[in-house]
Design an enzyme around this catalytic site. Structure first.
Site, PDB file in Angstrom:
ATOM      1  CB  CYS A  55      -4.827  13.254  15.435  1.00  0.00           C
ATOM      2  SG  CYS A  55      -4.092  13.951  16.945  1.00  0.00           S
TER       3      CYS A  55
ATOM      4  CG  ASP B  64       8.981  23.970  26.891  1.00  0.00           C
ATOM      5  OD1 ASP B  64       9.831  24.019  25.984  1.00  0.00           O
ATOM      6  OD2 ASP B  64       8.095  24.836  27.055  1.00  0.00           O
TER       7      ASP B  64
ATOM      8  CB  CYS C  10      -3.146  17.623  16.638  1.00  0.00           C
ATOM      9  SG  CYS C  10      -2.364  16.510  15.432  1.00  0.00           S
TER      10      CYS C  10
ATOM     11  CB  CYS D 125      -0.943  11.638  15.731  1.00  0.00           C
ATOM     12  SG  CYS D 125      -0.834  13.381  15.234  1.00  0.00           S
TER      13      CYS D 125
ATOM     14  CD  GLU E 149      13.911  23.191  22.813  1.00  0.00           C
ATOM     15  OE1 GLU E 149      13.845  23.430  21.597  1.00  0.00           O
ATOM     16  OE2 GLU E 149      13.040  23.542  23.637  1.00  0.00           O
TER      17      GLU E 149
ATOM     18  CG  ASP F 150       4.544  26.413  27.642  1.00  0.00           C
ATOM     19  OD1 ASP F 150       5.134  26.665  26.586  1.00  0.00           O
ATOM     20  OD2 ASP F 150       4.035  27.291  28.372  1.00  0.00           O
TER      21      ASP F 150
ATOM     22  CB  CYS G 271       0.622  15.933  17.433  1.00  0.00           C
ATOM     23  SG  CYS G 271      -0.685  15.119  18.378  1.00  0.00           S
TER      24      CYS G 271
END
Length: 402
Positions: free
Chosen positions: A350, A193, A348, A332, A277, A357, A329
């Site tokens: 979850c 990233d 999250c 999950c 990316e 990052d 996430c």
């Protein structure tokens, strides 16, 4: 695959004059060819073919008194200048027809003798030669002293002589790699990233701080540019000040490039697959973050990762820029609402607590693996790109319609 190896040159005063003649003759031939095609279009005449153009602006021009001095330089230099013009026109036409992807390309424009960067190219037909004593022999120029930082892996097929804005001379050799340079396979795969506070955050949790080379040199650059602004236009002191500013910028660019090379080599050596990316750099440079984005040099870094992966038998892939790597996430798979830039960690539903990052890097690695399995093949770079300005292809400033 083809690679470029660049070395610094130390031409003598006489060789600098000979190179200046070659730069000027190549520029004149390029402009004469461009003018001939523009006049033909304005008069409603057919497009001047490559062969007719070469005969008109080189062969027949040498016989005239106005262009007799074209014979003082190697004919290959002149032919390659026309080849650059033909490439620029071909890129323009392919951009209009849609064969060339990406942003629209503008038609070629005239070269200026005031450009601080000049370049000429010698192919195998010119019979340039690297001598046993390490000097580079160029026709009608002489034997140039080369600073060999590393040996050439094979015989070069062409060499481009470049004079940059800082007044430095370089020889850029194109070589074809034939030997197998595949590195031993490793188990690890990494997602990256890219950012501004941290230049790169890896999916294994490690973070690489952004060196910010341009920011660190800002004070010196400001002082040099203020001194340049005070010089009278057209004076010798102003020309000297221009060179000083160019040298300061070149030092920043060289330092950044060296750091990118070392980091990209380390990542490729330690990982079997690398996923990044596909950032919209062209859009980011039009925001308030433009200086920081330029200082980071993401495009140069990812290009290094791509060609080094192909060279050393690694896998490289880009993840779609619209993939919600930050909001998803990594445990999950739930996608949350938009996360502002000032939020560096989030929780999250979850129960997982994510570093912004690191979570994005892990999602990039997972998405890259899925995308790679769907394609079933590695991404390989295309043909070797020409140095900036060699083909004189210019992108339009306005973005292309979607």
């Amino acid at each position: 695959m083809q690679l470029r190896y660049r070395y610094r040159l130390n031409p003598t005063p006489g060789q600098r004059i000979a190179l200046a003649k070659a730069f000027g003759c190549a520029r004149v031939v390029f402009n004469d060819g461009l003018r001939a095609r523009q006049e033909a279009r304005e008069n409603g005449l057919p497009y001047v073919s490559d062969g007719d153009l070469s005969k008109r602006v080189i062969t027949e021009a040498k016989k005239t008194e106005a262009r007799a001095w074209l014979g003082e330089v190697s004919a290959v230099v002149l032919q390659q200048a026309l080849a650059d013009l033909n490439t620029a026109y071909r890129n323009f036409f392919h951009s209009l027809s849609g064969k060339r992807k990406g942003r629209k390309v503008a038609p070629p424009r005239f070269r200026s003798r005031k450009d601080n960067r000049q370049a000429i190219r010698f192919t195998a037909n010119a019979r340039f030669k690297v001598l046993g004593n390490g000097r580079l022999r160029l026709p009608k120029i002489g034997d140039l002293s080369v600073r060999w930082s590393r040996p050439l892996p094979s015989a070069p097929t062409s060499v481009t002589i470049v004079r940059d804005a800082a007044g430095r001379y370089f020889a850029s050799f194109v070589v074809t790699m034939t030997q197998d340079e595949t590195l031993p396979p490793v188990e690890s795969e990494v997602g990256i990233d890219l950012g501004l506070t941290h230049f790169a955050v890896l999916s294994d949790g490690s973070k690489v701080a952004a060196p910010k080379f341009l920011r660190r040199a800002a004070r010196k650059l400001k002082r040099l540019q203020q001194g340049l602004a005070r010089k009278q236009k057209g004076s010798a002191n102003r020309r000297k000040a221009v060179v000083k500013v160019a040298r300061a910028h070149a030092r920043v660019a060289d330092t950044r490039r060296d750091w990118h090379h070392k980091l990209s080599t380390t990542i490729i050596r330690d990982n079997q697959a690398v996923f990044v990316e596909d950032l919209a750099v062209a859009g980011l440079v039009r925001t308030r973050l433009a200086r920081s984005v330029h200082d980071a040099g993401w495009a140069q870094f990812t290009a290094m990762l791509e060609y080094k992966a192909a060279r050393y038998g690694r896998t490289f892939a880009r993840v779609d820029r619209w993939f919600p790597s930050t909001r998803m996430c990594s445990q999950c798979g739930a996608v949350s609402s938009k996360v502002p830039l000032n939020v560096r960690s989030w929780t999250c539903p979850c129960g997982a607590i994510h570093d912004r990052d690191i979570n994005a890097a892990r999602n990039i690695r997972a998405a890259g693996r899925v995308d790679l399995n769907d394609r079933g093949a590695q991404i390989r770079p295309g043909a070797i790109p020409a140095p900036r300005g060699e083909a004189v292809t210019h992108r339009k400033l306005t973005p292309s319609p979607v």
